[in-house]
Design an enzyme around this catalytic site. Structure first.
Site, short mmCIF file in Angstrom:
data_model
loop_
_atom_site.label_atom_id
_atom_site.label_comp_id
_atom_site.label_asym_id
_atom_site.label_seq_id
_atom_site.Cartn_x
_atom_site.Cartn_y
_atom_site.Cartn_z
N LYS A 155 0.93 -1.13 0.19
CA LYS A 155 -0.14 0.16 -0.04
C LYS A 155 0.94 1.09 0.01
O LYS A 155 0.36 2.21 -0.36
CB LYS A 155 -0.82 0.10 1.23
CG LYS A 155 -1.66 -1.13 1.54
CD LYS A 155 -2.36 -1.17 2.98
CE LYS A 155 -3.03 -2.38 3.08
NZ LYS A 155 -3.44 -2.54 4.46
N ASP A 179 7.63 3.32 -2.83
CA ASP A 179 7.57 4.06 -1.72
C ASP A 179 9.42 4.15 -1.12
O ASP A 179 9.74 4.96 -0.84
CB ASP A 179 6.68 4.02 -0.47
CG ASP A 179 6.37 2.62 0.12
OD1 ASP A 179 6.89 1.51 -0.78
OD2 ASP A 179 6.33 2.51 1.02
N ASP A 216 14.35 -0.97 0.91
CA ASP A 216 14.92 -1.37 2.22
C ASP A 216 15.98 -2.21 2.04
O ASP A 216 17.09 -2.07 1.66
CB ASP A 216 13.87 -1.88 3.16
CG ASP A 216 13.98 -1.71 4.62
OD1 ASP A 216 15.12 -1.76 4.85
OD2 ASP A 216 13.31 -0.74 5.25
N LYS A 269 17.32 3.12 1.40
CA LYS A 269 18.03 2.89 2.70
C LYS A 269 19.38 2.10 2.23
O LYS A 269 19.24 1.10 2.25
CB LYS A 269 17.40 2.15 3.86
CG LYS A 269 16.23 3.06 4.30
CD LYS A 269 15.78 2.15 5.52
CE LYS A 269 14.68 2.64 6.28
NZ LYS A 269 14.05 1.71 7.35
N VAL A 290 11.12 4.72 9.62
CA VAL A 290 10.50 5.89 8.94
C VAL A 290 8.86 5.89 8.75
O VAL A 290 8.71 4.73 8.36
CB VAL A 290 11.29 6.66 7.79
CG1 VAL A 290 12.45 6.73 8.43
CG2 VAL A 290 11.38 5.66 6.59
N ASP A 308 4.10 3.24 6.85
CA ASP A 308 3.21 3.22 8.07
C ASP A 308 3.94 2.40 9.27
O ASP A 308 4.89 1.95 9.26
CB ASP A 308 1.93 2.12 7.73
CG ASP A 308 2.30 0.68 7.72
OD1 ASP A 308 3.19 0.45 6.82
OD2 ASP A 308 1.62 -0.20 8.31
C1 PRP Z 1 7.46 -2.21 2.22
C2 PRP Z 1 7.63 -1.31 0.97
C3 PRP Z 1 8.39 -2.10 -0.04
C4 PRP Z 1 9.04 -3.32 0.96
C5 PRP Z 1 10.51 -2.69 0.78
O1 PRP Z 1 6.10 -2.68 1.95
O2 PRP Z 1 6.51 -0.65 0.33
O3 PRP Z 1 7.31 -2.82 -0.80
O4 PRP Z 1 8.31 -3.10 2.19
O5 PRP Z 1 11.29 -3.55 1.34
P1 PRP Z 1 12.53 -4.43 1.00
O6 PRP Z 1 13.27 -3.68 0.07
O7 PRP Z 1 13.25 -4.79 2.29
O8 PRP Z 1 11.99 -5.66 0.36
P2 PRP Z 1 5.32 -3.44 3.32
O9 PRP Z 1 6.02 -4.92 3.09
O10 PRP Z 1 5.79 -2.67 4.54
O11 PRP Z 1 3.96 -3.19 2.85
P3 PRP Z 1 2.97 -2.02 2.75
O12 PRP Z 1 3.60 -0.99 1.43
O13 PRP Z 1 1.68 -2.16 2.45
O14 PRP Z 1 3.29 -1.02 3.99
#
Ligand code: PRP
Length: 183
Positions: free
Chosen positions: A47, A104, A107, A135, A157, A163
């Protein structure tokens, strides 16, 4: 919601709403020239990418189409394993199309690295990434990214789509969450 409303829940503002607006405009202009005359499909990853997708696509001046995926990373606790499950797949067929993944945050890079292979395997003409945040210190795999908005430190963050327990996504900027909120 403005960051000022949650000053007691954050320790540091990393990127203000105004900084995001101006960086998104620059990124949109670069994408306009790169994809001019091409059939480009923006793929948002739910999301977190909702805000970025909405602003980036509206700042672009070439015609685009948009689709969405929801994925879930298997792993223990907060550690991503790189094994990804599709919760919601694209409606569109990407065969022969230029795909731009809109994220977004990068990581560990594991989600995107999997996603790139997955979309290339479906026969996309090209697969590129535009991420608002990255990051560098959290990277577990190198991901070749077309555009990054801001490199940020490896801290927890929130805001602008990101979120904690589904909260803070609607903040205009990006900030470090205060440990008191989650401990
Ligand atoms: C977050 C973000 C990426 C992913 C990045 O999504 O939106 O899709 O994590 O992490 P990575 O580089 O370690 O793979 P999340 O799983 O938190 O879901 P959300 O967007 O629904 O909050």
């Amino acid at each position: 919601m403005d960051l000022e409303k949650v000053t007691d829940q954050i320790t540091k503002v990393l990127v203000t709403g105004e900084q995001i607006d101006s960086r998104v405009a620059e990124m949109a202009a670069e994408l306009d020239s790169k994809y001019d005359g091409k059939d480009v499909l923006l793929v948002g990853v739910l999301k977190g990418a909702v805000m970025f997708m909405a602003d980036l696509s509206r700042a672009m001046q070439i015609p685009v189409t948009m689709d969405w995926m929801a994925v879930s990373s298997y792993g223990s606790g907060t550690q991503s394993s790189g094994v990804v499950r599709i919760l919601k797949d694209l409606d569109a067929d990407v065969l022969g199309r230029h795909v731009l993944i809109v994220e977004d945050i990068i990581d560990s890079g594991l989600t995107l690295s999997w996603l790139i292979s997955n979309l290339k395997a479906r026969g996309a003409a090209s697969v590129e990434i535009a991420a608002l945040l990255r990051k560098p210190d959290a990277a577990k795999v190198e991901v070749d990214v077309l555009l990054v908005g801001f490199d940020i430190p490896n801290e927890f963050v929130v805001g602008y789509g990101l979120d904690y327990a589904e909260r803070y996504r609607s903040l205009r900027g990006v900030a470090v969450l205060a440990p008191s909120v989650y401990s």
